[in-house]
Design a protein around this motif. Structure first.
Motif, mmCIF file in Angstrom:
data_model
loop_
_atom_site.group_PDB
_atom_site.id
_atom_site.type_symbol
_atom_site.label_atom_id
_atom_site.label_comp_id
_atom_site.label_asym_id
_atom_site.label_seq_id
_atom_site.Cartn_x
_atom_site.Cartn_y
_atom_site.Cartn_z
ATOM 1 N N PHE A 60 -46.751 7.130 -10.872
ATOM 2 C CA PHE A 60 -46.476 5.853 -11.536
ATOM 3 C C PHE A 60 -45.142 5.928 -12.282
ATOM 4 O O PHE A 60 -44.323 5.011 -12.216
ATOM 5 N N ALA A 61 -44.925 7.039 -13.002
ATOM 6 C CA ALA A 61 -43.678 7.216 -13.748
ATOM 7 C C ALA A 61 -42.475 7.234 -12.819
ATOM 8 O O ALA A 61 -41.403 6.718 -13.155
ATOM 9 N N GLY A 62 -42.639 7.830 -11.631
ATOM 10 C CA GLY A 62 -41.538 7.844 -10.672
ATOM 11 C C GLY A 62 -41.300 6.490 -10.033
ATOM 12 O O GLY A 62 -40.153 6.039 -9.894
ATOM 13 N N ALA A 63 -42.392 5.812 -9.649
ATOM 14 C CA ALA A 63 -42.263 4.534 -8.941
ATOM 15 C C ALA A 63 -41.714 3.439 -9.840
ATOM 16 O O ALA A 63 -40.985 2.552 -9.375
ATOM 17 N N ILE A 64 -42.017 3.496 -11.128
ATOM 18 C CA ILE A 64 -41.617 2.419 -12.030
ATOM 19 C C ILE A 64 -40.098 2.370 -12.213
ATOM 20 O O ILE A 64 -39.541 1.356 -12.621
ATOM 21 N N HIS A 65 -39.418 3.482 -11.854
ATOM 22 C CA HIS A 65 -37.973 3.535 -12.005
ATOM 23 C C HIS A 65 -37.229 3.292 -10.688
ATOM 24 O O HIS A 65 -35.995 3.326 -10.661
ATOM 25 N N ILE A 66 -37.951 3.042 -9.590
ATOM 26 C CA ILE A 66 -37.318 2.798 -8.295
ATOM 27 C C ILE A 66 -37.039 1.309 -8.131
ATOM 28 O O ILE A 66 -37.908 0.471 -8.378
ATOM 29 N N ASN A 67 -35.847 1.004 -7.691
ATOM 30 C CA ASN A 67 -35.438 -0.390 -7.490
ATOM 31 C C ASN A 67 -36.014 -0.907 -6.172
ATOM 32 O O ASN A 67 -35.727 -0.364 -5.103
ATOM 33 N N GLU A 102 -40.339 -3.514 -10.994
ATOM 34 C CA GLU A 102 -39.490 -4.640 -10.589
ATOM 35 C C GLU A 102 -39.606 -5.779 -11.595
ATOM 36 O O GLU A 102 -38.606 -6.404 -11.979
ATOM 37 N N SER A 103 -40.827 -6.055 -12.046
ATOM 38 C CA SER A 103 -41.026 -7.096 -13.046
ATOM 39 C C SER A 103 -40.393 -6.697 -14.370
ATOM 40 O O SER A 103 -39.822 -7.521 -15.091
ATOM 41 N N ARG A 104 -40.465 -5.416 -14.685
ATOM 42 C CA ARG A 104 -39.939 -4.907 -15.952
ATOM 43 C C ARG A 104 -38.432 -5.135 -16.081
ATOM 44 O O ARG A 104 -37.910 -5.354 -17.172
ATOM 45 N N ARG A 105 -37.738 -5.094 -14.956
ATOM 46 C CA ARG A 105 -36.279 -5.274 -14.997
ATOM 47 C C ARG A 105 -35.879 -6.690 -15.394
ATOM 48 O O ARG A 105 -34.731 -6.934 -15.749
ATOM 49 N N SER A 128 -38.612 0.260 -24.189
ATOM 50 C CA SER A 128 -39.772 0.925 -24.777
ATOM 51 C C SER A 128 -40.706 1.469 -23.700
ATOM 52 O O SER A 128 -41.131 2.627 -23.760
ATOM 53 N N VAL A 129 -41.028 0.657 -22.716
ATOM 54 C CA VAL A 129 -41.883 1.112 -21.615
ATOM 55 C C VAL A 129 -41.195 2.223 -20.841
ATOM 56 O O VAL A 129 -41.811 3.234 -20.490
ATOM 57 N N ALA A 171 -50.923 -2.971 -5.552
ATOM 58 C CA ALA A 171 -50.202 -4.236 -5.655
ATOM 59 C C ALA A 171 -50.965 -5.224 -6.532
ATOM 60 O O ALA A 171 -50.380 -5.909 -7.385
ATOM 61 N N ALA A 172 -52.285 -5.302 -6.334
ATOM 62 C CA ALA A 172 -53.098 -6.217 -7.140
ATOM 63 C C ALA A 172 -53.044 -5.840 -8.621
ATOM 64 O O ALA A 172 -52.848 -6.694 -9.496
ATOM 65 N N LEU A 173 -53.188 -4.553 -8.913
ATOM 66 C CA LEU A 173 -53.120 -4.093 -10.298
ATOM 67 C C LEU A 173 -51.725 -4.329 -10.877
ATOM 68 O O LEU A 173 -51.571 -4.706 -12.046
ATOM 69 N N GLY A 174 -50.710 -4.118 -10.050
ATOM 70 C CA GLY A 174 -49.336 -4.289 -10.506
ATOM 71 C C GLY A 174 -49.020 -5.723 -10.892
ATOM 72 O O GLY A 174 -48.430 -5.982 -11.955
ATOM 73 N N TYR A 175 -49.408 -6.663 -10.040
ATOM 74 C CA TYR A 175 -49.148 -8.077 -10.336
ATOM 75 C C TYR A 175 -49.922 -8.531 -11.573
ATOM 76 O O TYR A 175 -49.397 -9.277 -12.410
ATOM 77 N N LEU A 176 -51.183 -8.087 -11.690
ATOM 78 C CA LEU A 176 -51.985 -8.454 -12.852
ATOM 79 C C LEU A 176 -51.377 -7.890 -14.134
ATOM 80 O O LEU A 176 -51.253 -8.585 -15.156
ATOM 81 N N ALA A 177 -50.970 -6.607 -14.090
ATOM 82 C CA ALA A 177 -50.382 -5.977 -15.269
ATOM 83 C C ALA A 177 -49.029 -6.595 -15.612
ATOM 84 O O ALA A 177 -48.710 -6.793 -16.793
ATOM 85 N N ALA A 178 -48.232 -6.916 -14.584
ATOM 86 C CA ALA A 178 -46.917 -7.516 -14.831
ATOM 87 C C ALA A 178 -47.061 -8.863 -15.534
ATOM 88 O O ALA A 178 -46.297 -9.187 -16.451
ATOM 89 N N TYR A 179 -48.055 -9.645 -15.111
ATOM 90 C CA TYR A 179 -48.297 -10.938 -15.771
ATOM 91 C C TYR A 179 -48.705 -10.726 -17.228
ATOM 92 O O TYR A 179 -48.223 -11.413 -18.138
#
Length: 420
Positions: A81-88, A282-285, A294-295, A228-236
């Motif tokens: 997760f830590a690695g993927a969150i920094h990939i564009n 991607e949403s974080r950017r 912070s994240v 993907a489902a968890l990601g979209y829910l968390a991003a919202y």
């Protein structure tokens, strides 16, 4: 409290080794920690010939931890997760075809080539020089499956230090994040074939395309869809929370809760973390600076701490292998076989598949040399059920992984620089 004390000792050692590396060795942090742990392991083994107490004490501490469960069930999810969150995601979309091909077809080709190479070496080549380590074909293929996926933890930590182009970095990082699904399916099928009592007794196993494809869909595709489902829910939730502390807690909940959900659905938790991390990243950017930083800072810290503990573990795994020296020749040969298999698994797809981007010899060289093996391979090797060949598989895996991280990891930047 025993677990707390043991984990405290590991944190203390990781901190001390990290300081020694930063202050004196100045290697990439993960490699430096692993080198110091290896040196400590060798010293303890030598001391063990004089008095077994220090060796037994440290070995007992390492044995208290189920490395396979800790890595595959906990640390890997956080690290991926830590690695993927920094990939564009836009960079990954540009390289989606080579990433998908190398993480699927490439892993299968590599597993077959490694398995065939080990089988020929152990059963025909080594007996010519009176070295007898004969291994049945099914166990050779099992080793091929566990050693073929490039390790996302090792790759991502080393790529931070290597000077490679953005497109090449995306190819290597993207492949390493996604190829676990195929490797897990291969490993599961081959392990069932090798160890299932019914299969052993009857010689029958469902190796049909439909059965294997179903395993792949459930493990790999199911894991990515869950992520993907968890990601979209968390991003919202992060977008609408307007609070960086809540944002951090949400990402933690995705990793820890996502693992529980994936386990109950029998899908790949690591791939779910990759999918969630990519979407949240991607949403974080698009978020504000404070929440974004912070994240990012939190997960960079998690990444560093867990990498330190993981590579400390890997260095000390030497203490758990009896008579490693007995397997040195087979291990060296397997290093060559694995590198050759990696080359074949990259070269064949570039010949038969019309990629938009031409792959030069230099690009292939970096893809081959940058395909590091690491903790995932060791964890899978340790998860092999008891048999006459388990110790051989663990020892050879360890030799390949140590070479991969120390030699390839320390030189991949130079290889990349020389071709540019």
């Amino acid at each position: 409290m025993e677990l707390y004390y043991s984990f405290s000792i590991l944190i203390i050692l990781a901190a001390i080794f990290s300081y020694i590396n930063v202050r004196f060795l100045k290697f990439p942090s993960t490699i430096g920690i692993m080198i110091i742990a290896l040196i400590m392991s060798i010293i303890l083994v030598l001391l063990g010939s004089l008095t077994s107490k220090p060796l037994n004490d440290i070995a007992s501490l390492i044995k208290e931890f189920d490395f396979t469960e800790i890595l595959m069930g906990c640390m890997l999810n956080f690290l991926l997760f830590a690695g993927a969150i920094h990939i564009n995601m836009s960079d990954l979309k540009e390289q989606r075809l080579p990433v998908i091909i190398f993480s699927t077809l490439g892993v299968i080709i590599s597993a077959i080539v490694v398995g065939a190479g080990l089988y020929y070496t152990s059963n025909y080549l080594l007996p010519l020089i009176n070295v007898h380590t004969e291994i049945p074909l099914i166990y050779c293929l099992l080793f091929g499956a566990l050693i073929s996926p490039t390790d996302p933890i090792a790759v991502l930590s080393i790529l931070k230090q290597a000077n490679v182009s953005k497109s090449l970095e995306t190819k290597i990082a993207g492949e390493s994040l996604l190829n676990d699904g195929v490797a897990v399916v291969l490993f599961a099928v081959l392990a069932n074939l090798a160890y299932n009592p019914v299969v052993v007794a009857t010689g029958r196993m469902d190796l049909s395309f439909a059965h294997i494809f179903d395993l792949f869909l459930r493990e790999a595709v199911g894991g990515l869809l869950l992520g993907a489902a968890l990601g979209y829910l968390a991003a919202y939730a992060i977008r609408t929370s307007h609070d960086y502390k809540v944002a951090v807690l949400i990402t933690l909940a995705v990793v820890m809760g996502g693992y529980l959900i994936a386990s109950s659905l029998h899908t790949s938790a690591p791939l779910a973390m990759v999918g969630a991390g990519l979407i949240i990243g991607e949403s974080r950017r698009k978020l504000g600076t404070n929440k974004n930083s912070s994240v990012s800072t939190f997960w960079e810290l998690i990444d560093e701490v867990m990498n330190a503990i993981l590579f400390l573990f890997m260095g000390f795994q030497l203490l758990l292998i009896d008579d490693l020296i007995h397997y040195w020749l087979l291990g060296i040969i397997c290093i060559i076989i694995v590198l050759f298999a990696r080359f074949i698994s990259i070269k064949i797809p570039t010949i038969i598949i019309p990629f938009k981007e031409k792959f030069s010899k230099g690009t292939i060289a970096v893809l081959v040399w940058g395909g590091l093996r690491g903790g995932v391979s060791i964890a899978l090797a340790l998860s092999v059920p008891e048999s006459d060949y388990k110790e051989t598989i663990i020892a050879v895996t360890y030799v390949v992984v140590v070479f991969s991280i120390l030699v390839q990891g320390l030189t991949v930047g130079k290889v990349a620089k020389d071709i540019q």
